[in-house]
Design a protein around this motif. Structure first.
Motif, PDB file in Angstrom:
ATOM      1  N   GLU A 127      29.575  40.019  33.560  1.00  0.00           N
ATOM      2  CA  GLU A 127      30.598  39.368  32.750  1.00  0.00           C
ATOM      3  C   GLU A 127      31.948  39.880  33.234  1.00  0.00           C
ATOM      4  O   GLU A 127      32.182  41.096  33.267  1.00  0.00           O
ATOM      5  CB  GLU A 127      30.421  39.688  31.268  1.00  0.00           C
ATOM      6  N   ILE A 128      32.809  38.953  33.622  1.00  0.00           N
ATOM      7  CA  ILE A 128      34.160  39.289  34.071  1.00  0.00           C
ATOM      8  C   ILE A 128      35.099  39.011  32.905  1.00  0.00           C
ATOM      9  O   ILE A 128      35.094  37.920  32.342  1.00  0.00           O
ATOM     10  CB  ILE A 128      34.581  38.435  35.289  1.00  0.00           C
ATOM     11  N   ALA A 129      35.916  40.011  32.554  1.00  0.00           N
ATOM     12  CA  ALA A 129      36.827  39.871  31.415  1.00  0.00           C
ATOM     13  C   ALA A 129      38.120  40.618  31.716  1.00  0.00           C
ATOM     14  O   ALA A 129      38.132  41.556  32.522  1.00  0.00           O
ATOM     15  CB  ALA A 129      36.174  40.430  30.154  1.00  0.00           C
ATOM     16  N   PRO A 130      39.210  40.226  31.064  1.00  0.00           N
ATOM     17  CA  PRO A 130      40.454  40.977  31.228  1.00  0.00           C
ATOM     18  C   PRO A 130      40.279  42.417  30.757  1.00  0.00           C
ATOM     19  O   PRO A 130      39.605  42.687  29.761  1.00  0.00           O
ATOM     20  CB  PRO A 130      41.447  40.233  30.325  1.00  0.00           C
ATOM     21  N   GLU A 131      40.890  43.323  31.499  1.00  0.00           N
ATOM     22  CA  GLU A 131      40.883  44.727  31.089  1.00  0.00           C
ATOM     23  C   GLU A 131      41.693  44.869  29.810  1.00  0.00           C
ATOM     24  O   GLU A 131      42.757  44.254  29.667  1.00  0.00           O
ATOM     25  CB  GLU A 131      41.485  45.598  32.192  1.00  0.00           C
ATOM     26  N   THR A 132      41.199  45.670  28.896  1.00  0.00           N
ATOM     27  CA  THR A 132      41.904  45.946  27.648  1.00  0.00           C
ATOM     28  C   THR A 132      42.221  47.437  27.567  1.00  0.00           C
ATOM     29  O   THR A 132      41.718  48.237  28.365  1.00  0.00           O
ATOM     30  CB  THR A 132      41.059  45.555  26.421  1.00  0.00           C
ATOM     31  N   ALA A 133      43.002  47.812  26.572  1.00  0.00           N
ATOM     32  CA  ALA A 133      43.336  49.221  26.366  1.00  0.00           C
ATOM     33  C   ALA A 133      42.072  50.054  26.163  1.00  0.00           C
ATOM     34  O   ALA A 133      42.011  51.217  26.570  1.00  0.00           O
ATOM     35  CB  ALA A 133      44.284  49.363  25.177  1.00  0.00           C
ATOM     36  N   ALA A 134      41.057  49.469  25.566  1.00  0.00           N
ATOM     37  CA  ALA A 134      39.798  50.190  25.328  1.00  0.00           C
ATOM     38  C   ALA A 134      39.059  50.508  26.626  1.00  0.00           C
ATOM     39  O   ALA A 134      38.218  51.410  26.660  1.00  0.00           O
ATOM     40  CB  ALA A 134      38.900  49.372  24.397  1.00  0.00           C
ATOM     41  N   ASP A 135      39.366  49.799  27.704  1.00  0.00           N
ATOM     42  CA  ASP A 135      38.710  50.013  28.999  1.00  0.00           C
ATOM     43  C   ASP A 135      39.377  51.107  29.835  1.00  0.00           C
ATOM     44  O   ASP A 135      38.808  51.549  30.832  1.00  0.00           O
ATOM     45  CB  ASP A 135      38.741  48.720  29.830  1.00  0.00           C
ATOM     46  N   LEU A 136      40.571  51.522  29.454  1.00  0.00           N
ATOM     47  CA  LEU A 136      41.416  52.363  30.306  1.00  0.00           C
ATOM     48  C   LEU A 136      40.700  53.567  30.896  1.00  0.00           C
ATOM     49  O   LEU A 136      40.666  53.744  32.115  1.00  0.00           O
ATOM     50  CB  LEU A 136      42.656  52.821  29.538  1.00  0.00           C
TER      51      LEU A 136
ATOM     52  N   LEU B 108      41.090  42.917  35.783  1.00  0.00           N
ATOM     53  CA  LEU B 108      39.791  42.520  35.250  1.00  0.00           C
ATOM     54  C   LEU B 108      38.766  43.641  35.344  1.00  0.00           C
ATOM     55  O   LEU B 108      38.867  44.518  36.202  1.00  0.00           O
ATOM     56  CB  LEU B 108      39.252  41.312  36.017  1.00  0.00           C
ATOM     57  N   VAL B 109      37.763  43.566  34.470  1.00  0.00           N
ATOM     58  CA  VAL B 109      36.600  44.453  34.543  1.00  0.00           C
ATOM     59  C   VAL B 109      35.354  43.590  34.658  1.00  0.00           C
ATOM     60  O   VAL B 109      35.312  42.459  34.182  1.00  0.00           O
ATOM     61  CB  VAL B 109      36.500  45.384  33.315  1.00  0.00           C
ATOM     62  N   ALA B 110      34.340  44.169  35.299  1.00  0.00           N
ATOM     63  CA  ALA B 110      33.037  43.507  35.426  1.00  0.00           C
ATOM     64  C   ALA B 110      31.999  44.426  34.793  1.00  0.00           C
ATOM     65  O   ALA B 110      31.895  45.598  35.155  1.00  0.00           O
ATOM     66  CB  ALA B 110      32.701  43.265  36.886  1.00  0.00           C
TER      67      ALA B 110
ATOM     68  N   GLY C 157      27.683  46.298  47.593  1.00  0.00           N
ATOM     69  CA  GLY C 157      26.848  45.450  48.428  1.00  0.00           C
ATOM     70  C   GLY C 157      26.325  44.215  47.720  1.00  0.00           C
ATOM     71  O   GLY C 157      25.590  43.429  48.306  1.00  0.00           O
ATOM     72  N   GLU C 158      26.723  44.013  46.472  1.00  0.00           N
ATOM     73  CA  GLU C 158      26.275  42.860  45.687  1.00  0.00           C
ATOM     74  C   GLU C 158      27.304  41.733  45.651  1.00  0.00           C
ATOM     75  O   GLU C 158      27.086  40.724  45.010  1.00  0.00           O
ATOM     76  CB  GLU C 158      25.953  43.290  44.249  1.00  0.00           C
ATOM     77  N   GLY C 159      28.452  41.929  46.313  1.00  0.00           N
ATOM     78  CA  GLY C 159      29.495  40.910  46.310  1.00  0.00           C
ATOM     79  C   GLY C 159      30.405  40.969  45.096  1.00  0.00           C
ATOM     80  O   GLY C 159      31.186  40.039  44.864  1.00  0.00           O
ATOM     81  N   LEU C 160      30.339  42.054  44.351  1.00  0.00           N
ATOM     82  CA  LEU C 160      31.132  42.152  43.123  1.00  0.00           C
ATOM     83  C   LEU C 160      32.625  42.277  43.401  1.00  0.00           C
ATOM     84  O   LEU C 160      33.437  41.669  42.702  1.00  0.00           O
ATOM     85  CB  LEU C 160      30.634  43.320  42.272  1.00  0.00           C
ATOM     86  N   ALA C 161      33.013  43.025  44.429  1.00  0.00           N
ATOM     87  CA  ALA C 161      34.437  43.130  44.762  1.00  0.00           C
ATOM     88  C   ALA C 161      34.991  41.759  45.126  1.00  0.00           C
ATOM     89  O   ALA C 161      36.081  41.378  44.676  1.00  0.00           O
ATOM     90  CB  ALA C 161      34.659  44.119  45.902  1.00  0.00           C
ATOM     91  N   ALA C 162      34.242  41.007  45.925  1.00  0.00           N
ATOM     92  CA  ALA C 162      34.678  39.652  46.291  1.00  0.00           C
ATOM     93  C   ALA C 162      34.822  38.778  45.057  1.00  0.00           C
ATOM     94  O   ALA C 162      35.792  38.020  44.931  1.00  0.00           O
ATOM     95  CB  ALA C 162      33.691  39.034  47.274  1.00  0.00           C
ATOM     96  N   LEU C 163      33.878  38.882  44.141  1.00  0.00           N
ATOM     97  CA  LEU C 163      33.957  38.099  42.901  1.00  0.00           C
ATOM     98  C   LEU C 163      35.206  38.455  42.107  1.00  0.00           C
ATOM     99  O   LEU C 163      35.908  37.570  41.606  1.00  0.00           O
ATOM    100  CB  LEU C 163      32.696  38.326  42.059  1.00  0.00           C
ATOM    101  N   LEU C 164      35.510  39.733  41.997  1.00  0.00           N
ATOM    102  CA  LEU C 164      36.708  40.159  41.271  1.00  0.00           C
ATOM    103  C   LEU C 164      37.978  39.661  41.953  1.00  0.00           C
ATOM    104  O   LEU C 164      38.907  39.188  41.292  1.00  0.00           O
ATOM    105  CB  LEU C 164      36.736  41.683  41.141  1.00  0.00           C
TER     106      LEU C 164
END
Length: 161
Positions: A3-12, A47-49, A86-93
């Protein structure tokens, strides 16, 4: 599946721990960090994943800077937890965030990184854009998000105050 979502203060702190895991201890001494100090990341593009258990797997941040009097996005850092690489996550972000940039009013983006890696996302060397030292000029890359957005944009990368 992530799940890709905007980073929030809670993620810091979780995102900061991920960056500490993925990068050398001296990461905050880099010149790009001088441009970020005291400036919040760009909301909606940083964003965070997370996996299906809610565990942070990756993150990307963007910062506002100025070059030649023009607004520019500074991409970075982007990181993926070592167990998820190696899963393509950086490219997705990267792709997801860049798709969201134009509707938010951004026309150009830059970063300091490896041309062979970022070239596949449309980034190329910016010959007339100067990062603070000691940045290697070969690693200063940019991409126009709107046709012609880098034309005539030259000079030093300046911190937004």
């Amino acid at each position: 599946m992530y799940e890709i979502a905007p980073e929030t203060a809670a993620d810091l702190w979780e995102v900061e721990a991920l960056y500490d895991t993925c990068f050398a201890p001296g990461r905050t001494a880099l010149s790009s960090y001088r441009l970020r100090e005291g400036v919040p990341p760009v909301a909606g593009l940083s964003l965070v994943a997370r996996d299906d258990l809610g565990i942070l797997a990756g993150a990307i941040r963007f910062w506002p800077v100025r070059v030649g009097g023009k607004d520019v996005l500074l991409l970075g850092p982007v990181a993926v937890h070592p167990t998820r690489q190696g899963e393509g996550l950086a490219a997705l972000l990267i792709v997801t965030s860049l798709e969201q940039a134009v509707p938010l009013g951004w026309h150009r983006v830059m970063l300091v990184g490896d041309a062979p890696y970022y070239g596949r996302f449309g980034f190329a060397r910016l010959d007339d854009v100067v990062m603070p030292p000691p940045t290697n000029p070969d690693r200063v890359l940019g991409r126009a998000l709107v046709d012609g957005a880098w034309e005539g944009v030259t000079g030093e990368v300046m911190r937004v105050r």
